[in-house]
Design an enzyme around this catalytic site. Structure first.
Site, mmCIF file in Angstrom:
data_model
loop_
_atom_site.group_PDB
_atom_site.id
_atom_site.type_symbol
_atom_site.label_atom_id
_atom_site.label_comp_id
_atom_site.label_asym_id
_atom_site.label_seq_id
_atom_site.Cartn_x
_atom_site.Cartn_y
_atom_site.Cartn_z
ATOM 1 N N GLY A 99 16.486 -9.247 -33.593
ATOM 2 C CA GLY A 99 15.713 -10.145 -32.744
ATOM 3 C C GLY A 99 15.704 -9.739 -31.294
ATOM 4 O O GLY A 99 14.805 -10.115 -30.547
ATOM 5 N N ASP B 56 15.637 -6.487 -30.184
ATOM 6 C CA ASP B 56 14.669 -5.398 -30.090
ATOM 7 C C ASP B 56 13.793 -5.428 -31.347
ATOM 8 O O ASP B 56 13.954 -4.647 -32.264
ATOM 9 C CB ASP B 56 15.407 -4.060 -29.951
ATOM 10 C CG ASP B 56 14.453 -2.904 -29.673
ATOM 11 O OD1 ASP B 56 13.244 -3.153 -29.511
ATOM 12 O OD2 ASP B 56 14.924 -1.750 -29.621
ATOM 13 N N ASN C 45 15.658 -20.736 -29.940
ATOM 14 C CA ASN C 45 14.400 -19.994 -29.960
ATOM 15 C C ASN C 45 13.552 -20.424 -31.147
ATOM 16 O O ASN C 45 14.064 -20.845 -32.178
ATOM 17 C CB ASN C 45 14.648 -18.479 -29.967
ATOM 18 C CG ASN C 45 14.739 -17.909 -31.369
ATOM 19 O OD1 ASN C 45 13.725 -17.590 -31.994
ATOM 20 N ND2 ASN C 45 15.958 -17.813 -31.894
ATOM 21 N N PHE D 244 10.616 -18.216 -31.848
ATOM 22 C CA PHE D 244 9.655 -17.120 -31.681
ATOM 23 C C PHE D 244 8.665 -17.052 -32.834
ATOM 24 O O PHE D 244 7.474 -16.890 -32.624
ATOM 25 C CB PHE D 244 10.392 -15.778 -31.561
ATOM 26 C CG PHE D 244 10.784 -15.462 -30.152
ATOM 27 C CD1 PHE D 244 9.825 -15.083 -29.237
ATOM 28 C CD2 PHE D 244 12.097 -15.554 -29.734
ATOM 29 C CE1 PHE D 244 10.169 -14.800 -27.928
ATOM 30 C CE2 PHE D 244 12.452 -15.278 -28.432
ATOM 31 C CZ PHE D 244 11.490 -14.896 -27.523
ATOM 32 N N PHE E 176 8.742 -14.690 -35.524
ATOM 33 C CA PHE E 176 8.434 -13.310 -35.944
ATOM 34 C C PHE E 176 7.273 -12.696 -35.154
ATOM 35 O O PHE E 176 6.368 -12.078 -35.724
ATOM 36 C CB PHE E 176 8.109 -13.239 -37.448
ATOM 37 C CG PHE E 176 9.280 -13.451 -38.376
ATOM 38 C CD1 PHE E 176 10.589 -13.479 -37.925
ATOM 39 C CD2 PHE E 176 9.055 -13.614 -39.746
ATOM 40 C CE1 PHE E 176 11.664 -13.667 -38.803
ATOM 41 C CE2 PHE E 176 10.116 -13.796 -40.640
ATOM 42 C CZ PHE E 176 11.419 -13.826 -40.155
ATOM 43 N N SER F 118 15.150 -17.155 -41.175
ATOM 44 C CA SER F 118 14.666 -17.617 -39.876
ATOM 45 C C SER F 118 14.124 -19.033 -40.029
ATOM 46 O O SER F 118 13.345 -19.301 -40.949
ATOM 47 C CB SER F 118 13.562 -16.700 -39.352
ATOM 48 O OG SER F 118 12.887 -17.360 -38.298
ATOM 49 N N ASN G 59 11.997 -20.393 -38.117
ATOM 50 C CA ASN G 59 10.749 -20.538 -37.359
ATOM 51 C C ASN G 59 9.493 -20.086 -38.090
ATOM 52 O O ASN G 59 8.422 -20.020 -37.501
ATOM 53 C CB ASN G 59 10.887 -19.792 -36.024
ATOM 54 C CG ASN G 59 12.079 -20.304 -35.239
ATOM 55 O OD1 ASN G 59 12.240 -21.514 -35.089
ATOM 56 N ND2 ASN G 59 12.936 -19.408 -34.784
ATOM 57 N N THR G 60 9.632 -19.719 -39.355
ATOM 58 C CA THR G 60 8.462 -19.399 -40.188
ATOM 59 C C THR G 60 8.435 -20.425 -41.312
ATOM 60 O O THR G 60 9.354 -20.437 -42.143
ATOM 61 C CB THR G 60 8.567 -17.959 -40.747
ATOM 62 O OG1 THR G 60 8.543 -17.052 -39.647
ATOM 63 C CG2 THR G 60 7.419 -17.638 -41.694
ATOM 64 N N LYS H 33 19.997 -11.628 -45.327
ATOM 65 C CA LYS H 33 20.485 -12.426 -44.195
ATOM 66 C C LYS H 33 20.249 -13.903 -44.473
ATOM 67 O O LYS H 33 19.124 -14.317 -44.774
ATOM 68 C CB LYS H 33 19.791 -12.006 -42.895
ATOM 69 C CG LYS H 33 20.331 -12.745 -41.668
ATOM 70 C CD LYS H 33 19.912 -12.089 -40.376
ATOM 71 C CE LYS H 33 20.418 -12.856 -39.171
ATOM 72 N NZ LYS H 33 20.055 -12.224 -37.902
ATOM 73 N N ASN I 294 22.078 -16.440 -39.669
ATOM 74 C CA ASN I 294 20.983 -16.611 -38.724
ATOM 75 C C ASN I 294 21.283 -17.839 -37.837
ATOM 76 O O ASN I 294 22.374 -18.404 -37.899
ATOM 77 C CB ASN I 294 19.671 -16.781 -39.506
ATOM 78 C CG ASN I 294 18.502 -16.133 -38.776
ATOM 79 O OD1 ASN I 294 18.329 -16.357 -37.579
ATOM 80 N ND2 ASN I 294 17.723 -15.335 -39.473
ATOM 81 N N GLY J 212 24.557 -18.755 -30.431
ATOM 82 C CA GLY J 212 25.583 -18.720 -29.392
ATOM 83 C C GLY J 212 26.799 -19.544 -29.760
ATOM 84 O O GLY J 212 27.000 -19.915 -30.919
ATOM 85 N N GLY K 237 27.748 -16.720 -32.594
ATOM 86 C CA GLY K 237 28.650 -17.219 -31.569
ATOM 87 C C GLY K 237 29.762 -16.289 -31.152
ATOM 88 O O GLY K 237 30.718 -16.731 -30.498
ATOM 89 N N TYR L 245 24.312 -11.440 -30.384
ATOM 90 C CA TYR L 245 23.065 -11.406 -29.616
ATOM 91 C C TYR L 245 23.231 -12.272 -28.359
ATOM 92 O O TYR L 245 23.186 -11.789 -27.234
ATOM 93 C CB TYR L 245 21.901 -11.892 -30.492
ATOM 94 C CG TYR L 245 20.523 -11.932 -29.813
ATOM 95 C CD1 TYR L 245 20.386 -12.017 -28.438
ATOM 96 C CD2 TYR L 245 19.366 -11.882 -30.562
ATOM 97 C CE1 TYR L 245 19.137 -12.034 -27.831
ATOM 98 C CE2 TYR L 245 18.110 -11.906 -29.968
ATOM 99 C CZ TYR L 245 18.010 -11.993 -28.596
ATOM 100 O OH TYR L 245 16.782 -12.017 -27.996
#
Ligand SMILES: Cc1cc2nc3c(=O)[nH]c(=O)nc-3n(C[C@H](O)[C@H](O)[C@H](O)COP(=O)(O)O)c2cc1C
Length: 370
Positions: free
Chosen positions: A64, A66, A112, A114, A116, A178, A180-181, A220, A259, A281, A310, A331
Protein backbone atom coordinates in the site's frame (compact mmCIF):
# COMPACT_ATOMS: atom_id res chain seq x y z
CA UNK A 1 20.17 13.39 11.84
CA UNK A 2 18.84 12.06 8.50
CA UNK A 3 17.00 14.13 5.89
CA UNK A 4 13.65 12.75 7.10
CA UNK A 5 14.08 14.57 10.43
CA UNK A 6 14.14 17.86 8.53
CA UNK A 7 11.57 17.04 5.85
CA UNK A 8 9.28 14.79 7.96
CA UNK A 9 7.72 17.56 10.10
CA UNK A 10 7.20 19.69 6.96
CA UNK A 11 5.47 16.81 5.21
CA UNK A 12 3.14 16.46 8.17
CA UNK A 13 1.85 20.00 7.54
CA UNK A 14 0.45 18.77 4.22
CA UNK A 15 -2.69 16.66 3.76
CA UNK A 16 -1.60 13.01 4.22
CA UNK A 17 -2.16 11.86 0.64
CA UNK A 18 -0.23 14.86 -0.72
CA UNK A 19 2.62 14.19 1.70
CA UNK A 20 2.66 10.53 0.73
CA UNK A 21 2.68 11.37 -2.98
CA UNK A 22 5.59 13.80 -2.49
CA UNK A 23 7.58 11.23 -0.49
CA UNK A 24 7.08 8.61 -3.18
CA UNK A 25 8.02 11.08 -5.89
CA UNK A 26 11.22 11.99 -4.02
CA UNK A 27 12.05 8.33 -3.43
CA UNK A 28 11.48 7.37 -7.05
CA UNK A 29 13.68 10.26 -8.25
CA UNK A 30 16.62 9.30 -6.05
CA UNK A 31 16.09 12.25 -3.69
CA UNK A 32 15.74 10.16 -0.55
CA UNK A 33 18.46 9.21 1.90
CA UNK A 34 20.16 5.97 0.98
CA UNK A 35 20.97 3.66 3.84
CA UNK A 36 24.49 4.22 5.06
CA UNK A 37 26.35 1.16 6.30
CA UNK A 38 25.29 2.21 9.79
CA UNK A 39 21.60 2.30 8.88
CA UNK A 40 21.49 -1.05 7.06
CA UNK A 41 20.82 -3.79 9.62
CA UNK A 42 23.44 -6.50 9.18
CA UNK A 43 23.33 -8.47 12.43
CA UNK A 44 23.72 -12.16 11.44
CA UNK A 45 21.30 -13.09 14.22
CA UNK A 46 18.50 -11.44 12.22
CA UNK A 47 19.10 -13.32 8.97
CA UNK A 48 16.45 -15.86 8.17
CA UNK A 49 15.49 -18.25 5.45
CA UNK A 50 11.79 -18.45 4.60
CA UNK A 51 10.35 -20.05 1.41
CA UNK A 52 13.94 -20.71 0.34
CA UNK A 53 14.65 -16.95 0.31
CA UNK A 54 17.47 -15.41 2.36
CA UNK A 55 16.08 -12.43 4.25
CA UNK A 56 18.85 -10.11 5.60
CA UNK A 57 16.50 -9.33 8.49
CA UNK A 58 12.80 -9.98 9.12
CA UNK A 59 11.44 -6.43 8.82
CA UNK A 60 9.67 -5.49 5.57
CA UNK A 61 7.52 -2.69 4.18
CA UNK A 62 3.83 -3.63 4.02
CA UNK A 63 1.65 -3.28 0.92
CA UNK A 64 0.00 0.00 0.00
CA UNK A 65 2.94 2.37 0.46
CA UNK A 66 4.25 1.80 -3.05
CA UNK A 67 1.17 0.62 -4.92
CA UNK A 68 2.68 1.06 -8.40
CA UNK A 69 6.23 -0.21 -7.78
CA UNK A 70 7.75 3.24 -8.34
CA UNK A 71 10.39 3.37 -5.62
CA UNK A 72 11.71 -0.16 -5.12
CA UNK A 73 15.37 0.71 -5.36
CA UNK A 74 15.15 3.52 -2.78
CA UNK A 75 12.98 1.52 -0.37
CA UNK A 76 15.31 -1.47 -0.41
CA UNK A 77 18.37 0.78 -0.04
CA UNK A 78 16.73 2.41 2.94
CA UNK A 79 17.25 -0.84 4.81
CA UNK A 80 14.03 -2.85 4.55
CA UNK A 81 14.70 -6.59 4.51
CA UNK A 82 12.00 -6.89 1.84
CA UNK A 83 9.39 -4.68 0.20
CA UNK A 84 5.83 -5.60 -0.77
CA UNK A 85 4.42 -3.55 -3.65
CA UNK A 86 0.77 -3.22 -4.75
CA UNK A 87 -2.08 -3.76 -4.36
CA UNK A 88 -2.18 -3.98 -8.16
CA UNK A 89 -5.37 -4.76 -10.12
CA UNK A 90 -5.52 -5.93 -13.77
CA UNK A 91 -6.87 -2.60 -15.06
CA UNK A 92 -5.93 0.86 -13.79
CA UNK A 93 -8.52 2.43 -11.48
CA UNK A 94 -8.79 5.76 -9.64
CA UNK A 95 -10.00 4.45 -6.27
CA UNK A 96 -12.41 6.33 -4.00
CA UNK A 97 -12.95 10.11 -4.02
CA UNK A 98 -10.57 12.27 -1.95
CA UNK A 99 -10.05 12.85 0.92
CA UNK A 100 -9.45 9.17 1.64
CA UNK A 101 -6.52 9.10 4.06
CA UNK A 102 -6.62 10.57 7.57
CA UNK A 103 -3.97 10.94 10.26
CA UNK A 104 -4.80 10.17 13.88
CA UNK A 105 -1.44 11.40 15.14
CA UNK A 106 -2.25 11.24 18.86
CA UNK A 107 -3.12 7.57 18.40
CA UNK A 108 -0.14 6.74 16.15
CA UNK A 109 -2.75 5.64 13.61
CA UNK A 110 -4.13 6.24 10.11
CA UNK A 111 -7.54 5.60 8.58
CA UNK A 112 -7.61 5.04 4.81
CA UNK A 113 -10.24 4.21 2.24
CA UNK A 114 -8.15 4.37 -0.93
CA UNK A 115 -9.99 1.52 -2.65
CA UNK A 116 -7.14 0.04 -4.72
CA UNK A 117 -6.18 3.17 -6.67
CA UNK A 118 -3.39 2.01 -8.98
CA UNK A 119 -2.03 2.22 -12.52
CA UNK A 120 -2.86 -1.37 -13.43
CA UNK A 121 -0.91 -4.52 -14.17
CA UNK A 122 0.79 -3.50 -17.44
CA UNK A 123 2.50 -0.40 -16.03
CA UNK A 124 3.28 -2.22 -12.77
CA UNK A 125 4.85 -5.25 -14.45
CA UNK A 126 6.92 -3.10 -16.83
CA UNK A 127 8.36 -1.18 -13.85
CA UNK A 128 9.11 -4.34 -11.90
CA UNK A 129 10.76 -5.92 -14.91
CA UNK A 130 12.91 -2.82 -15.46
CA UNK A 131 13.90 -2.88 -11.77
CA UNK A 132 14.89 -6.55 -12.02
CA UNK A 133 17.26 -5.65 -14.84
CA UNK A 134 19.24 -3.20 -12.67
CA UNK A 135 22.21 -3.98 -10.37
CA UNK A 136 19.91 -3.48 -7.32
CA UNK A 137 17.22 -5.70 -8.79
CA UNK A 138 17.97 -8.71 -6.58
CA UNK A 139 16.26 -7.45 -3.43
CA UNK A 140 13.29 -9.42 -2.06
CA UNK A 141 10.06 -8.04 -3.53
CA UNK A 142 6.54 -9.30 -2.83
CA UNK A 143 3.65 -8.43 -5.14
CA UNK A 144 0.23 -7.86 -3.59
CA UNK A 145 -2.62 -8.64 -5.99
CA UNK A 146 -6.22 -7.44 -5.99
CA UNK A 147 -9.27 -7.39 -8.24
CA UNK A 148 -10.87 -4.46 -10.04
CA UNK A 149 -14.05 -2.84 -8.83
CA UNK A 150 -16.38 -3.58 -10.47
CA UNK A 151 -15.31 -6.95 -11.86
CA UNK A 152 -17.41 -9.77 -13.30
CA UNK A 153 -15.20 -12.49 -11.86
CA UNK A 154 -12.75 -11.76 -9.06
CA UNK A 155 -10.94 -15.09 -9.50
CA UNK A 156 -10.06 -14.20 -13.11
CA UNK A 157 -8.58 -10.88 -11.94
CA UNK A 158 -6.46 -12.57 -9.25
CA UNK A 159 -5.34 -15.28 -11.67
CA UNK A 160 -4.27 -12.60 -14.19
CA UNK A 161 -2.16 -10.86 -11.55
CA UNK A 162 -0.60 -14.14 -10.47
CA UNK A 163 0.29 -15.25 -14.04
CA UNK A 164 1.77 -11.88 -14.90
CA UNK A 165 3.81 -11.36 -11.74
CA UNK A 166 4.92 -14.91 -10.81
CA UNK A 167 8.15 -14.62 -12.83
CA UNK A 168 8.95 -11.16 -11.41
CA UNK A 169 8.07 -11.51 -7.72
CA UNK A 170 9.85 -13.33 -4.89
CA UNK A 171 6.42 -13.96 -3.42
CA UNK A 172 2.80 -13.19 -4.36
CA UNK A 173 -0.04 -12.13 -2.09
CA UNK A 174 -3.75 -12.69 -2.68
CA UNK A 175 -5.34 -9.73 -0.95
CA UNK A 176 -8.90 -10.57 0.05
CA UNK A 177 -8.89 -8.36 3.13
CA UNK A 178 -9.01 -4.71 2.13
CA UNK A 179 -12.10 -3.12 3.72
CA UNK A 180 -12.36 -0.52 0.94
CA UNK A 181 -13.52 -2.63 -2.01
CA UNK A 182 -17.16 -3.64 -1.55
CA UNK A 183 -17.63 -7.40 -1.25
CA UNK A 184 -13.89 -8.16 -1.25
CA UNK A 185 -13.70 -9.54 2.27
CA UNK A 186 -16.56 -11.95 1.51
CA UNK A 187 -13.97 -13.86 -0.56
CA UNK A 188 -12.50 -15.00 2.77
CA UNK A 189 -15.57 -17.18 3.41
CA UNK A 190 -15.07 -20.99 3.36
CA UNK A 191 -16.23 -22.38 0.00
CA UNK A 192 -15.65 -19.14 -1.96
CA UNK A 193 -12.12 -19.04 -0.62
CA UNK A 194 -11.55 -22.69 -1.54
CA UNK A 195 -12.64 -22.07 -5.14
CA UNK A 196 -10.59 -18.88 -5.43
CA UNK A 197 -7.47 -20.52 -4.05
CA UNK A 198 -7.82 -23.52 -6.34
CA UNK A 199 -7.84 -21.19 -9.34
CA UNK A 200 -4.95 -18.98 -8.29
CA UNK A 201 -2.83 -21.96 -7.27
CA UNK A 202 -3.31 -23.48 -10.72
CA UNK A 203 -2.30 -20.11 -12.28
CA UNK A 204 0.80 -19.95 -10.15
CA UNK A 205 1.75 -23.58 -10.87
CA UNK A 206 1.22 -23.04 -14.62
CA UNK A 207 3.24 -19.80 -14.62
CA UNK A 208 6.05 -21.56 -12.79
CA UNK A 209 6.03 -24.81 -14.80
CA UNK A 210 9.07 -25.99 -16.73
CA UNK A 211 11.67 -25.94 -14.00
CA UNK A 212 11.14 -22.32 -13.00
CA UNK A 213 11.26 -21.66 -9.24
CA UNK A 214 7.73 -21.91 -7.81
CA UNK A 215 6.83 -18.43 -6.53
CA UNK A 216 5.43 -18.66 -2.99
CA UNK A 217 1.75 -17.72 -2.80
CA UNK A 218 0.45 -16.01 0.34
CA UNK A 219 -3.00 -14.96 1.51
CA UNK A 220 -3.54 -11.64 3.33
CA UNK A 221 -6.31 -11.68 5.92
CA UNK A 222 -8.43 -9.17 7.84
CA UNK A 223 -8.13 -8.79 11.61
CA UNK A 224 -11.90 -8.63 11.97
CA UNK A 225 -12.55 -12.32 11.30
CA UNK A 226 -14.49 -14.05 14.08
CA UNK A 227 -13.12 -17.34 15.51
CA UNK A 228 -15.37 -19.57 13.33
CA UNK A 229 -14.23 -17.73 10.18
CA UNK A 230 -10.59 -18.13 11.20
CA UNK A 231 -11.08 -21.86 11.72
CA UNK A 232 -12.75 -22.25 8.34
CA UNK A 233 -9.96 -20.33 6.58
CA UNK A 234 -7.24 -22.33 8.32
CA UNK A 235 -9.04 -25.51 7.24
CA UNK A 236 -9.16 -24.43 3.58
CA UNK A 237 -5.54 -23.28 3.60
CA UNK A 238 -4.22 -26.46 5.26
CA UNK A 239 -6.28 -28.60 2.83
CA UNK A 240 -4.59 -26.71 -0.03
CA UNK A 241 -1.21 -27.65 1.45
CA UNK A 242 -1.85 -31.30 2.21
CA UNK A 243 -4.51 -32.30 -0.30
CA UNK A 244 -3.34 -30.81 -3.59
CA UNK A 245 -5.67 -31.91 -6.37
CA UNK A 246 -4.70 -33.43 -9.72
CA UNK A 247 -4.87 -29.96 -11.30
CA UNK A 248 -2.62 -28.29 -8.79
CA UNK A 249 0.86 -29.26 -7.71
CA UNK A 250 0.97 -27.37 -4.50
CA UNK A 251 -0.85 -25.09 -2.08
CA UNK A 252 -0.76 -21.81 -0.18
CA UNK A 253 2.70 -21.07 1.25
CA UNK A 254 1.94 -18.53 3.95
CA UNK A 255 -0.45 -16.01 5.52
CA UNK A 256 -0.10 -12.27 6.10
CA UNK A 257 -1.92 -11.19 9.25
CA UNK A 258 -3.28 -8.60 9.07
CA UNK A 259 -4.78 -5.88 6.93
CA UNK A 260 -6.42 -2.78 8.49
CA UNK A 261 -9.45 -3.06 10.80
CA UNK A 262 -12.95 -1.68 10.39
CA UNK A 263 -13.31 -1.71 14.18
CA UNK A 264 -12.73 1.46 16.22
CA UNK A 265 -11.22 0.93 19.68
CA UNK A 266 -12.91 3.27 22.18
CA UNK A 267 -9.49 4.66 23.16
CA UNK A 268 -9.07 6.57 19.85
CA UNK A 269 -8.47 10.31 20.35
CA UNK A 270 -8.06 11.64 16.80
CA UNK A 271 -10.86 13.79 15.42
CA UNK A 272 -10.99 11.59 12.30
CA UNK A 273 -11.72 8.42 14.27
CA UNK A 274 -15.18 8.00 12.77
CA UNK A 275 -14.09 8.25 9.12
CA UNK A 276 -15.07 5.21 7.10
CA UNK A 277 -12.16 2.95 6.14
CA UNK A 278 -9.45 0.74 7.56
CA UNK A 279 -7.62 1.69 10.75
CA UNK A 280 -3.89 0.95 10.95
CA UNK A 281 -1.05 1.71 13.35
CA UNK A 282 -0.69 1.39 17.10
CA UNK A 283 -4.38 0.72 17.94
CA UNK A 284 -4.28 -2.29 15.59
CA UNK A 285 -1.38 -4.00 17.35
CA UNK A 286 -3.25 -6.07 19.97
CA UNK A 287 -6.04 -7.21 17.67
CA UNK A 288 -3.75 -8.20 14.78
CA UNK A 289 -1.33 -10.00 17.14
CA UNK A 290 -4.19 -11.95 18.70
CA UNK A 291 -5.40 -13.08 15.27
CA UNK A 292 -1.82 -13.92 14.26
CA UNK A 293 -1.39 -16.07 17.39
CA UNK A 294 -4.66 -17.82 16.65
CA UNK A 295 -3.60 -18.68 13.09
CA UNK A 296 -0.23 -19.96 14.36
CA UNK A 297 -2.15 -22.37 16.57
CA UNK A 298 -4.70 -23.29 13.89
CA UNK A 299 -1.99 -24.03 11.32
CA UNK A 300 0.15 -25.79 13.97
CA UNK A 301 3.20 -23.72 13.11
CA UNK A 302 3.45 -25.49 9.73
CA UNK A 303 3.00 -22.40 7.57
CA UNK A 304 5.20 -19.27 7.66
CA UNK A 305 3.18 -16.28 8.87
CA UNK A 306 3.92 -12.60 8.30
CA UNK A 307 2.92 -10.43 11.27
CA UNK A 308 1.75 -6.90 10.47
CA UNK A 309 -0.31 -4.32 12.33
CA UNK A 310 0.87 -1.60 14.68
CA UNK A 311 4.57 -2.46 14.74
CA UNK A 312 6.59 0.58 15.83
CA UNK A 313 9.40 -0.79 17.99
CA UNK A 314 11.77 -3.71 18.38
CA UNK A 315 9.60 -5.00 21.21
CA UNK A 316 6.52 -4.96 18.94
CA UNK A 317 8.39 -6.92 16.27
CA UNK A 318 9.61 -9.37 18.91
CA UNK A 319 6.06 -9.90 20.19
CA UNK A 320 4.84 -10.67 16.65
CA UNK A 321 7.64 -13.22 16.25
CA UNK A 322 6.95 -14.87 19.61
CA UNK A 323 3.26 -15.03 18.66
CA UNK A 324 4.15 -16.95 15.47
CA UNK A 325 5.45 -14.56 12.80
CA UNK A 326 8.47 -15.63 10.73
CA UNK A 327 8.58 -12.15 9.15
CA UNK A 328 7.22 -8.77 10.23
CA UNK A 329 5.97 -5.80 8.20
CA UNK A 330 5.04 -2.22 8.97
CA UNK A 331 3.58 0.79 7.21
CA UNK A 332 1.96 3.37 9.54
CA UNK A 333 4.86 3.80 11.99
CA UNK A 334 7.22 4.19 9.01
CA UNK A 335 5.01 6.97 7.65
CA UNK A 336 5.25 8.78 11.01
CA UNK A 337 8.90 8.15 11.94
CA UNK A 338 10.73 7.64 8.65
CA UNK A 339 13.64 5.47 7.59
CA UNK A 340 15.66 5.67 10.84
CA UNK A 341 13.00 3.46 12.41
CA UNK A 342 14.13 0.40 10.42
CA UNK A 343 17.61 0.26 11.97
CA UNK A 344 16.24 1.08 15.42
CA UNK A 345 13.67 -1.73 15.34
CA UNK A 346 16.23 -4.21 13.98
CA UNK A 347 18.85 -3.38 16.60
CA UNK A 348 16.36 -3.57 19.45
CA UNK A 349 14.94 -6.82 18.11
CA UNK A 350 18.41 -8.41 17.94
CA UNK A 351 19.08 -7.34 21.51
CA UNK A 352 15.78 -8.77 22.78
CA UNK A 353 16.45 -12.07 21.02
CA UNK A 354 19.93 -12.25 22.56
CA UNK A 355 18.69 -11.38 26.04
CA UNK A 356 16.30 -14.34 25.88
CA UNK A 357 19.04 -16.68 24.64
CA UNK A 358 17.85 -17.09 21.02
CA UNK A 359 20.53 -17.43 18.37
CA UNK A 360 18.18 -16.80 15.42
CA UNK A 361 14.78 -15.32 14.58
CA UNK A 362 13.60 -18.79 13.54
CA UNK A 363 14.21 -20.15 17.06
CA UNK A 364 11.91 -17.51 18.54
CA UNK A 365 9.00 -17.98 16.11
CA UNK A 366 5.94 -19.02 18.12
CA UNK A 367 7.94 -19.19 21.38
CA UNK A 368 4.91 -17.99 23.36
CA UNK A 369 2.88 -20.93 22.10
CA UNK A 370 5.26 -23.69 23.10
C1 LIG B 1 -2.62 4.31 3.51
C2 LIG B 1 -2.62 2.81 3.52
C3 LIG B 1 -2.82 2.11 2.33
C4 LIG B 1 -2.82 0.70 2.34
N1 LIG B 1 -2.98 0.04 1.16
C5 LIG B 1 -2.91 -1.32 1.16
C6 LIG B 1 -3.02 -2.04 -0.05
O1 LIG B 1 -3.12 -1.49 -1.14
N2 LIG B 1 -2.98 -3.41 0.02
C7 LIG B 1 -2.84 -4.08 1.20
O2 LIG B 1 -2.80 -5.32 1.20
N3 LIG B 1 -2.72 -3.41 2.37
C8 LIG B 1 -2.75 -2.07 2.37
N4 LIG B 1 -2.62 -1.39 3.55
C9 LIG B 1 -2.50 -2.15 4.81
C10 LIG B 1 -1.05 -2.34 5.24
O3 LIG B 1 -0.33 -3.11 4.30
C11 LIG B 1 -0.99 -3.05 6.61
O4 LIG B 1 -1.53 -4.34 6.48
C12 LIG B 1 -1.75 -2.29 7.69
O5 LIG B 1 -1.61 -0.90 7.53
C13 LIG B 1 -1.28 -2.67 9.11
O6 LIG B 1 0.07 -2.32 9.28
P1 LIG B 1 0.54 -0.96 10.03
O7 LIG B 1 -0.25 -0.88 11.30
O8 LIG B 1 2.02 -1.13 10.27
O9 LIG B 1 0.24 0.16 9.11
C14 LIG B 1 -2.60 0.01 3.56
C15 LIG B 1 -2.40 0.73 4.74
C16 LIG B 1 -2.39 2.11 4.74
C17 LIG B 1 -2.14 2.85 6.03
Amino acid sequence: MDAFHVIGPLLRLLPPETAHGLSLWALSHGLAPNATDEMMPTDPLLMSRVWGLNFPHPLGLAAGFDKDARALKALLKMGFGFVEVGTVTPLPQPGNPKPRMFRLAADGAVINRFGFNNQGLDVFAARLEAFRGTPDGRGIVGVNIGCNHPTTDAAIDYAAGVSCCAPLANYLVINVSSPNTPGLRDLQAGERLRELLEQVIVSRDTACAGGRRRTPLLLKLAPDLVPQEREAIAGVVMDSVSGSSAKQESGIDGLIISNTTVSRPHTLQGRHRDEVGGLSGRPLFDLSTKVLRDFYRLTKGRLPLVGVGGVGSGRDAYRKIRAGASLVQLYTAFSYYGPALIARISEDLAQLLREDGFSSVAEAVGADER
